[in-house]
Design an enzyme around this catalytic site. Structure first.
Site, PDB file in Angstrom:
ATOM      1  N   ASN A  52      51.248  42.119  42.994  1.00  0.00           N
ATOM      2  CA  ASN A  52      51.322  43.282  42.115  1.00  0.00           C
ATOM      3  C   ASN A  52      50.468  44.428  42.643  1.00  0.00           C
ATOM      4  O   ASN A  52      49.510  44.230  43.388  1.00  0.00           O
ATOM      5  CB  ASN A  52      50.861  42.887  40.713  1.00  0.00           C
ATOM      6  CG  ASN A  52      49.408  42.461  40.703  1.00  0.00           C
ATOM      7  OD1 ASN A  52      48.505  43.286  40.656  1.00  0.00           O
ATOM      8  ND2 ASN A  52      49.164  41.158  40.765  1.00  0.00           N
ATOM      9  N   LYS A 178      37.994  38.770  33.245  1.00  0.00           N
ATOM     10  CA  LYS A 178      37.804  40.112  33.799  1.00  0.00           C
ATOM     11  C   LYS A 178      38.539  41.127  32.946  1.00  0.00           C
ATOM     12  O   LYS A 178      39.636  40.858  32.462  1.00  0.00           O
ATOM     13  CB  LYS A 178      38.309  40.180  35.245  1.00  0.00           C
ATOM     14  CG  LYS A 178      38.031  41.519  35.924  1.00  0.00           C
ATOM     15  CD  LYS A 178      38.373  41.483  37.404  1.00  0.00           C
ATOM     16  CE  LYS A 178      39.839  41.639  37.681  1.00  0.00           C
ATOM     17  NZ  LYS A 178      40.139  41.711  39.130  1.00  0.00           N
ATOM     18  N   LYS A 180      39.356  45.637  32.452  1.00  0.00           N
ATOM     19  CA  LYS A 180      39.381  46.955  33.070  1.00  0.00           C
ATOM     20  C   LYS A 180      38.414  47.898  32.363  1.00  0.00           C
ATOM     21  O   LYS A 180      38.227  47.822  31.144  1.00  0.00           O
ATOM     22  CB  LYS A 180      40.792  47.540  33.010  1.00  0.00           C
ATOM     23  CG  LYS A 180      41.848  46.669  33.664  1.00  0.00           C
ATOM     24  CD  LYS A 180      41.599  46.466  35.145  1.00  0.00           C
ATOM     25  CE  LYS A 180      42.692  45.658  35.792  1.00  0.00           C
ATOM     26  NZ  LYS A 180      42.484  45.452  37.237  1.00  0.00           N
ATOM     27  N   ASP A 217      36.355  45.881  36.203  1.00  0.00           N
ATOM     28  CA  ASP A 217      37.145  46.399  37.321  1.00  0.00           C
ATOM     29  C   ASP A 217      37.528  47.847  37.057  1.00  0.00           C
ATOM     30  O   ASP A 217      38.132  48.162  36.031  1.00  0.00           O
ATOM     31  CB  ASP A 217      38.401  45.530  37.466  1.00  0.00           C
ATOM     32  CG  ASP A 217      39.254  45.901  38.667  1.00  0.00           C
ATOM     33  OD1 ASP A 217      38.867  46.801  39.426  1.00  0.00           O
ATOM     34  OD2 ASP A 217      40.309  45.262  38.841  1.00  0.00           O
ATOM     35  N   GLU A 243      33.651  45.643  39.991  1.00  0.00           N
ATOM     36  CA  GLU A 243      34.727  45.624  40.982  1.00  0.00           C
ATOM     37  C   GLU A 243      35.297  46.993  41.287  1.00  0.00           C
ATOM     38  O   GLU A 243      35.575  47.781  40.388  1.00  0.00           O
ATOM     39  CB  GLU A 243      35.850  44.706  40.489  1.00  0.00           C
ATOM     40  CG  GLU A 243      37.019  44.586  41.453  1.00  0.00           C
ATOM     41  CD  GLU A 243      38.018  43.536  41.004  1.00  0.00           C
ATOM     42  OE1 GLU A 243      39.213  43.682  41.340  1.00  0.00           O
ATOM     43  OE2 GLU A 243      37.626  42.569  40.318  1.00  0.00           O
ATOM     44  N   GLU A 269      40.562  44.547  47.818  1.00  0.00           N
ATOM     45  CA  GLU A 269      41.958  44.210  47.531  1.00  0.00           C
ATOM     46  C   GLU A 269      42.931  45.246  48.064  1.00  0.00           C
ATOM     47  O   GLU A 269      44.115  44.957  48.239  1.00  0.00           O
ATOM     48  CB  GLU A 269      42.186  44.031  46.032  1.00  0.00           C
ATOM     49  CG  GLU A 269      42.123  45.313  45.230  1.00  0.00           C
ATOM     50  CD  GLU A 269      42.387  45.094  43.743  1.00  0.00           C
ATOM     51  OE1 GLU A 269      43.383  45.640  43.243  1.00  0.00           O
ATOM     52  OE2 GLU A 269      41.601  44.388  43.101  1.00  0.00           O
ATOM     53  N   ASP A 296      43.694  40.461  49.948  1.00  0.00           N
ATOM     54  CA  ASP A 296      44.859  39.714  49.460  1.00  0.00           C
ATOM     55  C   ASP A 296      45.776  39.421  50.642  1.00  0.00           C
ATOM     56  O   ASP A 296      46.383  40.335  51.202  1.00  0.00           O
ATOM     57  CB  ASP A 296      45.587  40.561  48.412  1.00  0.00           C
ATOM     58  CG  ASP A 296      46.763  39.848  47.770  1.00  0.00           C
ATOM     59  OD1 ASP A 296      47.271  38.875  48.350  1.00  0.00           O
ATOM     60  OD2 ASP A 296      47.180  40.278  46.682  1.00  0.00           O
ATOM     61  N   HIS A 326      42.512  38.770  45.701  1.00  0.00           N
ATOM     62  CA  HIS A 326      43.276  39.441  44.655  1.00  0.00           C
ATOM     63  C   HIS A 326      44.678  38.849  44.595  1.00  0.00           C
ATOM     64  O   HIS A 326      45.159  38.248  45.549  1.00  0.00           O
ATOM     65  CB  HIS A 326      43.351  40.940  44.988  1.00  0.00           C
ATOM     66  CG  HIS A 326      44.426  41.689  44.285  1.00  0.00           C
ATOM     67  ND1 HIS A 326      45.700  41.829  44.807  1.00  0.00           N
ATOM     68  CD2 HIS A 326      44.434  42.360  43.115  1.00  0.00           C
ATOM     69  CE1 HIS A 326      46.434  42.554  43.996  1.00  0.00           C
ATOM     70  NE2 HIS A 326      45.700  42.903  42.959  1.00  0.00           N
ATOM     71  N   GLU A 345      41.914  34.797  41.991  1.00  0.00           N
ATOM     72  CA  GLU A 345      42.237  35.493  40.751  1.00  0.00           C
ATOM     73  C   GLU A 345      43.376  34.779  40.032  1.00  0.00           C
ATOM     74  O   GLU A 345      44.161  34.045  40.640  1.00  0.00           O
ATOM     75  CB  GLU A 345      42.635  36.934  41.067  1.00  0.00           C
ATOM     76  CG  GLU A 345      42.779  37.837  39.855  1.00  0.00           C
ATOM     77  CD  GLU A 345      42.891  39.297  40.241  1.00  0.00           C
ATOM     78  OE1 GLU A 345      42.495  40.150  39.421  1.00  0.00           O
ATOM     79  OE2 GLU A 345      43.374  39.604  41.353  1.00  0.00           O
TER      80      GLU A 345
END
Length: 392
Positions: A52, A178, A180, A217, A243, A269, A296, A326, A345
């Site tokens: 993603n 986690k 945002k 993050d 993050e 990431e 990632d 990630h 993750e």
């Protein structure tokens, strides 16, 4: 061994969620299937997709990388019954200039994932076991540490809804979560900080005040001034990590932030090559005793390149245990277990069907045990396999 078929498609992973930088209302992903035939007519089909946050790459796949892959002759067979994907990777990258790792790294990573799935299936081993045997002296972790990534912004989502979301993750067996931050729309940085501190404190109350169970993050939104302002405010919480506070390529500002923020930082990431990773290590001021690297493999040219990145990290004094990829996908989870990374993750509620792991693998205290299934294990995740199966 030889490649007999390469197929690709595009599937939507759109949703109404947003982080501090982008929304996912029109997000797509590429899916591929590569069939490899061995002597005696044995065949295996490997699947791949991109993580993603980066869109599908049908043009690059169709115009450059799939044709090059189809021109590959014999794949070198190995004693374990599989093959070495590295020569196929080299063929895909023929006539590609250095630098410019933004989108082609995603296309190559999709195909690389499928090649590793196929070679593990031909060897009759789970990918994590194949990687441990080939690259880690046979040593594989019994379980992998994973954390629940969520806490996205959503229309009408308040603190109470955020806490309820985190409660669901705890109920699924996760002990580390986690969320945002930095994404409050249309407000000053001071107002956004005030709002985010309330959100953080609400989740910390749910976690019994234990900051080591919470990561935050920013998705690269801040400049240095904002990153330091937030860092000063959240440092007393003792969070698991802070993050991607700034643009991932702004190495000098990361180094400046590391001088102000004593807690763990996490980033990487959105760096898509070994060279980019090396520049971060050389110039980003990160600290090998506490900081987290989130490269990632699905977005950064795949496992062939990720192995080079791990070699580079060792040369610079970094342990693979500082790597927590990630993406929340099974490919990175296999790599984490087989190569001794620090964890992976997980997306329990978003980016379906690509997020999450095999259906029969429960999470206990943020740890998960790998199934003993050949390949990456996509066939053990029913909703994902339903998307991949039409490529057969």
């Amino acid at each position: 061994m030889r490649i007999v078929s390469v197929k690709q498609g595009v599937v939507p992973i759109s949703s109404a969620i947003a982080n501090a930088y982008i929304d996912f209302s029109k997000m797509t992903a590429s899916v591929v299937a590569i069939t490899v035939e061995a002597e005696g007519g044995r065949r295996a089909t490997g699947f791949g997709f991109n993580s993603n946050g980066r869109y599908a790459q049908p043009g690059l796949l169709a115009e450059r990388f799939v044709p090059r892959l189809q021109e590959v002759g014999e794949l070198p067979a190995l004693p374990d019954g599989g093959f070495d994907p590295a020569p196929a990777w080299a063929a895909m990258m023929k006539n590609e200039k250095p630098g410019g790792h933004g989108e082609r790294s995603v296309a190559v990573g999709v195909l690389d994932m499928a090649l590793w799935d196929a070679t593990a299936k031909l060897a009759g081993k789970p990918l994590w076991r194949l990687l441990a045997d080939r690259f880690n002296g046979g040593a594989a972790d019994d379980t992998a540490w994973i954390y629940a990534a969520g806490g996205y912004y959503y229309p009408g989502k308040d603190e109470a809804a955020l806490v309820e979301e985190m409660k669901r993750y705890l109920g699924l067996g996760y002990s580390v979560v986690k969320m945002k931050i930095g994404g409050a729309p249309g407000t000053s940085i001071e107002a956004a900080l005030k709002e985010d501190l309330g959100r953080i404190e609400a989740v910390l109350k749910l976690l019994g005040g234990d900051g080591s169970r919470l990561c935050v993050d920013v998705n690269g939104r801040f400049d240095l001034k904002a990153a330091i302002l937030y860092g000063e405010a959240i440092e007393p919480y003792g969070l698991r990590w802070y993050e991607e506070p700034m643009d991932p390529l702004d190495y000098s500002n990361h180094a400046a932030l590391a001088e102000h923020y004593r807690g763990p930082l996490a980033t990487g990431e959105n760096l898509f090559s070994m060279i980019d990773a090396r520049n971060l290590i050389r110039h980003g001021g990160l600290r090998a005793d506490r900081d987290i690297l989130q490269f990632d493999p699905a977005l950064s040219y795949g496992l062939v390149e990720y192995l080079r990145t791990l070699d580079m990290l060792r040369l610079h004094g970094w342990s693979p245990r500082r790597c927590v990829p990630h993406g929340g996908h099974q490919f990175a989870l296999n790599i984490a277990v087989g190569l001794g990374l620090g964890g992976n993750e997980s997306y329990p509620e978003v980016f379906a069907p690509f997020g999450g792991f095999a259906d029969e693998t429960p999470v206990t205290d943020s740890r998960i045990r790998m199934p003993d299934a050949p390949g990456i294990g996509f066939e053990r995740k029913n909703d994902l396999y339903a998307v991949l199966k039409p490529l057969l």
